[in-house]
Design a protein around this motif. Structure first.
Motif, mmCIF file in Angstrom:
data_model
loop_
_atom_site.group_PDB
_atom_site.id
_atom_site.type_symbol
_atom_site.label_atom_id
_atom_site.label_comp_id
_atom_site.label_asym_id
_atom_site.label_seq_id
_atom_site.Cartn_x
_atom_site.Cartn_y
_atom_site.Cartn_z
ATOM 1 N N HIS A 84 41.517 35.840 34.631
ATOM 2 C CA HIS A 84 42.418 36.229 35.725
ATOM 3 C C HIS A 84 42.640 37.739 35.716
ATOM 4 O O HIS A 84 42.614 38.387 36.767
ATOM 5 C CB HIS A 84 43.745 35.485 35.578
ATOM 6 C CG HIS A 84 44.693 35.729 36.699
ATOM 7 N ND1 HIS A 84 44.460 35.259 37.973
ATOM 8 C CD2 HIS A 84 45.866 36.392 36.752
ATOM 9 C CE1 HIS A 84 45.451 35.625 38.750
ATOM 10 N NE2 HIS A 84 46.317 36.315 38.026
ATOM 11 N N TRP A 85 42.841 38.311 34.532
ATOM 12 C CA TRP A 85 43.018 39.750 34.407
ATOM 13 C C TRP A 85 41.764 40.486 34.883
ATOM 14 O O TRP A 85 41.857 41.486 35.598
ATOM 15 C CB TRP A 85 43.318 40.095 32.949
ATOM 16 C CG TRP A 85 43.327 41.557 32.663
ATOM 17 C CD1 TRP A 85 44.316 42.442 32.914
ATOM 18 C CD2 TRP A 85 42.259 42.302 32.073
ATOM 19 N NE1 TRP A 85 43.941 43.694 32.514
ATOM 20 C CE2 TRP A 85 42.682 43.632 31.992
ATOM 21 C CE3 TRP A 85 40.998 41.960 31.601
ATOM 22 C CZ2 TRP A 85 41.885 44.633 31.456
ATOM 23 C CZ3 TRP A 85 40.203 42.955 31.074
ATOM 24 C CH2 TRP A 85 40.647 44.278 30.997
ATOM 25 N N PRO B 160 43.587 33.392 31.038
ATOM 26 C CA PRO B 160 44.281 34.654 31.343
ATOM 27 C C PRO B 160 43.357 35.875 31.345
ATOM 28 O O PRO B 160 43.531 36.785 32.150
ATOM 29 C CB PRO B 160 45.318 34.771 30.227
ATOM 30 C CG PRO B 160 45.491 33.403 29.711
ATOM 31 C CD PRO B 160 44.184 32.703 29.910
#
Length: 80
Positions: free
Chosen positions: A30-31, A27
């Motif tokens: 991805h951020w 995550p």
């Protein structure tokens, strides 16, 4: 029997810490890709950092598993 259990503790510790950081890196990566990466070069740097984190997490998890094994063994020997 004890060496096999020790190896099991080390492998389990490395696997668990590696999996934890793997799930954390996904995550975050991805951020970073959506908010900060401007080109493929930025993504390759982020990928390199993620690999470095995994490379550190696996031996650290093995070390942690070994420490847990030693504490478990001391506790088990103390009962006798």
């Amino acid at each position: 029997m004890s060496p096999a259990i020790r190896v099991l503790f080390i492998v389990a510790g490395a696997g668990m810490l590696g999996l934890f950081f793997y799930k954390l890196i996904g995550p975050v990566g991805h951020w970073y890709e959506l908010n900060f990466a401007k080109n493929d070069d930025d993504l390759s740097h982020a990928y390199t950092v993620a690999l470095a984190i995994q490379l550190v997490a696996l031996p650290a998890g093995g070390w942690l598993g070994d420490r847990l094994f030693r504490k478990w063994r001391q506790k088990r020997l103390g009962r006798r």
